[in-house]
Design a protein around this motif. Structure first.
Motif, PDB file in Angstrom:
ATOM      1  N   PHE A 231       0.831  -1.202   0.000  1.00  0.00           N
ATOM      2  CA  PHE A 231       0.000   0.000   0.000  1.00  0.00           C
ATOM      3  C   PHE A 231       0.867   1.254   0.000  1.00  0.00           C
ATOM      4  CE2 PHE A 231      -1.939   3.496   2.364  1.00  0.00           C
ATOM      5  CZ  PHE A 231      -2.960   3.800   1.473  1.00  0.00           C
ATOM      6  N   THR A 232       1.838   1.356   0.914  1.00  0.00           N
ATOM      7  CA  THR A 232       2.575   2.623   1.092  1.00  0.00           C
ATOM      8  C   THR A 232       3.511   2.943  -0.059  1.00  0.00           C
ATOM      9  OG1 THR A 232       4.418   1.601   2.304  1.00  0.00           O
ATOM     10  CG2 THR A 232       2.547   2.380   3.621  1.00  0.00           C
ATOM     11  N   VAL A 248      -5.962  -0.068  -2.218  1.00  0.00           N
ATOM     12  CA  VAL A 248      -6.565   0.558  -1.043  1.00  0.00           C
ATOM     13  C   VAL A 248      -5.897   0.044   0.225  1.00  0.00           C
ATOM     14  CG1 VAL A 248      -8.817   0.924  -2.134  1.00  0.00           C
ATOM     15  CG2 VAL A 248      -8.365  -1.219  -0.881  1.00  0.00           C
ATOM     16  N   PHE A 249      -6.152   0.730   1.323  1.00  0.00           N
ATOM     17  CA  PHE A 249      -5.705   0.255   2.627  1.00  0.00           C
ATOM     18  C   PHE A 249      -6.900  -0.409   3.308  1.00  0.00           C
ATOM     19  CE2 PHE A 249      -5.303   1.293   7.268  1.00  0.00           C
ATOM     20  CZ  PHE A 249      -4.371   0.315   7.537  1.00  0.00           C
ATOM     21  N   GLY A 250      -6.689  -1.627   3.778  1.00  0.00           N
ATOM     22  CA  GLY A 250      -7.793  -2.312   4.461  1.00  0.00           C
ATOM     23  C   GLY A 250      -8.078  -3.675   3.868  1.00  0.00           C
ATOM     24  N   LEU A 251      -7.170  -4.162   3.040  1.00  0.00           N
ATOM     25  CA  LEU A 251      -7.331  -5.524   2.517  1.00  0.00           C
ATOM     26  C   LEU A 251      -7.061  -6.501   3.663  1.00  0.00           C
ATOM     27  CD1 LEU A 251      -5.592  -5.357  -1.000  1.00  0.00           C
ATOM     28  CD2 LEU A 251      -7.990  -4.927  -0.371  1.00  0.00           C
ATOM     29  N   PHE A 281       7.134   7.107   8.710  1.00  0.00           N
ATOM     30  CA  PHE A 281       5.954   6.369   8.256  1.00  0.00           C
ATOM     31  C   PHE A 281       5.208   7.272   7.296  1.00  0.00           C
ATOM     32  CE2 PHE A 281       2.078   8.198  10.240  1.00  0.00           C
ATOM     33  CZ  PHE A 281       2.657   9.141  11.077  1.00  0.00           C
ATOM     34  N   GLY A 282       4.369   6.672   6.460  1.00  0.00           N
ATOM     35  CA  GLY A 282       3.608   7.490   5.520  1.00  0.00           C
ATOM     36  C   GLY A 282       3.251   6.663   4.304  1.00  0.00           C
ATOM     37  N   ALA A 283       2.553   7.286   3.366  1.00  0.00           N
ATOM     38  CA  ALA A 283       2.126   6.589   2.150  1.00  0.00           C
ATOM     39  C   ALA A 283       2.326   7.504   0.951  1.00  0.00           C
ATOM     40  CB  ALA A 283       0.663   6.164   2.268  1.00  0.00           C
ATOM     41  N   ILE A 284       2.689   6.902  -0.138  1.00  0.00           N
ATOM     42  CA  ILE A 284       3.072   7.608  -1.361  1.00  0.00           C
ATOM     43  C   ILE A 284       1.885   8.310  -2.034  1.00  0.00           C
ATOM     44  CG2 ILE A 284       2.679   5.605  -2.843  1.00  0.00           C
ATOM     45  CD1 ILE A 284       5.364   6.278  -4.231  1.00  0.00           C
ATOM     46  N   LEU A 289      -5.837   9.900  -2.071  1.00  0.00           N
ATOM     47  CA  LEU A 289      -5.582  10.783  -0.924  1.00  0.00           C
ATOM     48  C   LEU A 289      -6.386  10.370   0.318  1.00  0.00           C
ATOM     49  CD1 LEU A 289      -4.201  13.276   0.282  1.00  0.00           C
ATOM     50  CD2 LEU A 289      -6.028  14.683  -0.714  1.00  0.00           C
ATOM     51  N   ALA A 290      -7.639  10.013   0.110  1.00  0.00           N
ATOM     52  CA  ALA A 290      -8.452   9.632   1.274  1.00  0.00           C
ATOM     53  C   ALA A 290      -7.886   8.359   1.927  1.00  0.00           C
ATOM     54  CB  ALA A 290      -9.903   9.401   0.841  1.00  0.00           C
TER      55      ALA A 290
END
Ligand code: GLC
Length: 355
Positions: A231-232, A248-251, A281-284, A289-290
């Motif tokens: 994800f990130t 997405v995040f949440g798989l 930490f973070g996401a690309i 964006l959400a």
């Protein structure tokens, strides 16, 4: 002081405010003081500014005086400053660092200090040492001898970070004696300065299981958290075979990473007694964006629930929280900023009519 039970009752337990710890927090602040010796709460990485190969811009916006003041105004208390020191030093002993480069770093350190921010002077991207640790050990020590001497009169708000993301051949067993050498060198000129250090495998969460930093009351251990990586780092150009975007995040399995963080952090603190700092930490940006915001909020809350101070990657580069001169509001919100204690308040209604 920050030792806690290893009994895990799931992520939700970690996210519940811990009243005993909260009481030790700064007046009006958030409950952070489970790790009282870390003077950091909320930090932003000044990523991709001084860490790229010399003369090769990576897109990070060069921090200026106004940026540092603005970062402080949003409620951050610290910036982490990744610097490719090895690219600005001679490649033979005594590995002299270019004074003109020092002057550029000094400027940012001064701006951060003037703004009332802590600044972490971080030695980043020493690629040669990851591949050939023994051949570059003396150089690492020599670089720190110079950096430590140069900043020895700075206030305690200037912190050092020995080596970003050890990886490849630099595993914990090879790294730890090197950290002892570097710390001894730093201590000659900076007896009590806070010094941050992380372990093998890019200082990922798994590094904590066997990482033993040198014994010193002013050492802080660090880890980075980019899980789930798929994800990130979706679509990341610098990753070999980058994970596909959009994702997405949440798989299934994603949230379990937060429990892994919880478990490894508690186990490390219990085993070593050394305080921890989540240094990246973070996401690309290629993630929606959400989704990025939801991920950032989840990791940030997990760290805070553990009493671990954090540093988001990154202020103004490929993992933007600020772009084109403006903050990205949902990202700030995901970071819990501005904190309640500094948020503008609405004027109290007293019932008295205005003149
Ligand atoms: C590490 C790398 C940096 C990269 C970031 C996210 O800090 O050193 O260059 O942008 O991780 O992948």
């Amino acid at each position: 002081m920050f030792r806690r039970s290893l009994t895990l009752t799931g992520l939700s337990a970690a996210l519940i405010a811990q009243p005993a710890l909260a009481q030790q927090g700064p007046p009006g602040g958030t409950p952070y003081s489970s790790v009282p010796s870390v003077p950091i709460q909320r930090c932003a990485n000044l990523g991709n500014t001084f860490e790229q190969p010399a003369g090769m811009p990576w897109g990070g916006v060069m921090p200026m005086k106004a940026d540092l003041a603005d970062i402080k105004a949003q409620g951050f208390d610290t910036v982490r400053f990744p610097i490719r020191w090895s690219a600005y030093a001679k490649d033979k002993a005594p590995y002299t660092i270019d004074l003109a480069f020092f002057a550029k770093v000094d400027q940012v350190v001064g701006w951060a200090t003037d703004a009332g921010l802590n600044i972490i002077v971080d030695l980043h991207h020493f690629e040669e040492i990851y591949a050939k640790p023994a051949a570059h050990r003396a150089e690492l020590v020599a670089l720190w001898g110079q950096i430590a001497e140069h900043y020895k009169d700075q206030p305690p708000s200037v912190l050092f970070e020995v080596l970003n993301e050890p990886n490849d051949k630099l595993d914990n067993a090879t790294l730890e004696p090197m950290l002892v050498d570097v710390l001894a060198t730093i201590r000659r000129t900076n007896p009590t300065r806070k010094v941050i250090m992380g372990g093998q495998f890019w200082s990922g969460i798994s590094s904590l299981a066997s990482f033993d930093p040198p014994k010193d009351p002013n050492v802080i251990a660090t880890f980075h958290f980019y899980e789930p990586f798929a994800f990130t780092h979706q679509g990341a150009s610098w990753v070999k075979d980058p994970p596909p975007a959009p994702r997405v995040f949440g798989l299934p399995g994603d949230e379990e990473w937060m429990e892994t963080m919880q478990k490894e952090v508690l186990a490390f603190e219990e085993r070593t007694g050394v305080p921890l700092f989540l240094g990246e930490f973070g996401a690309i940006d290629s993630a929606n964006l959400a989704e990025r915001a939801r991920y950032t909020d989840t990791v940030r809350r997990t760290a805070e629930g553990l009493g671990v101070p954090w540093c988001v990657w990154s202020y103004d580069n490929t993992f933007h929280i600020h772009r084109d001169g403006q903050w990205i509001p949902v990202m700030l919100k995901a970071l819990g900023l501005p904190p309640e204690s500094t948020a503008p308040t609405t004027a109290p209604t007293t019932g008295a009519s205005a003149p």
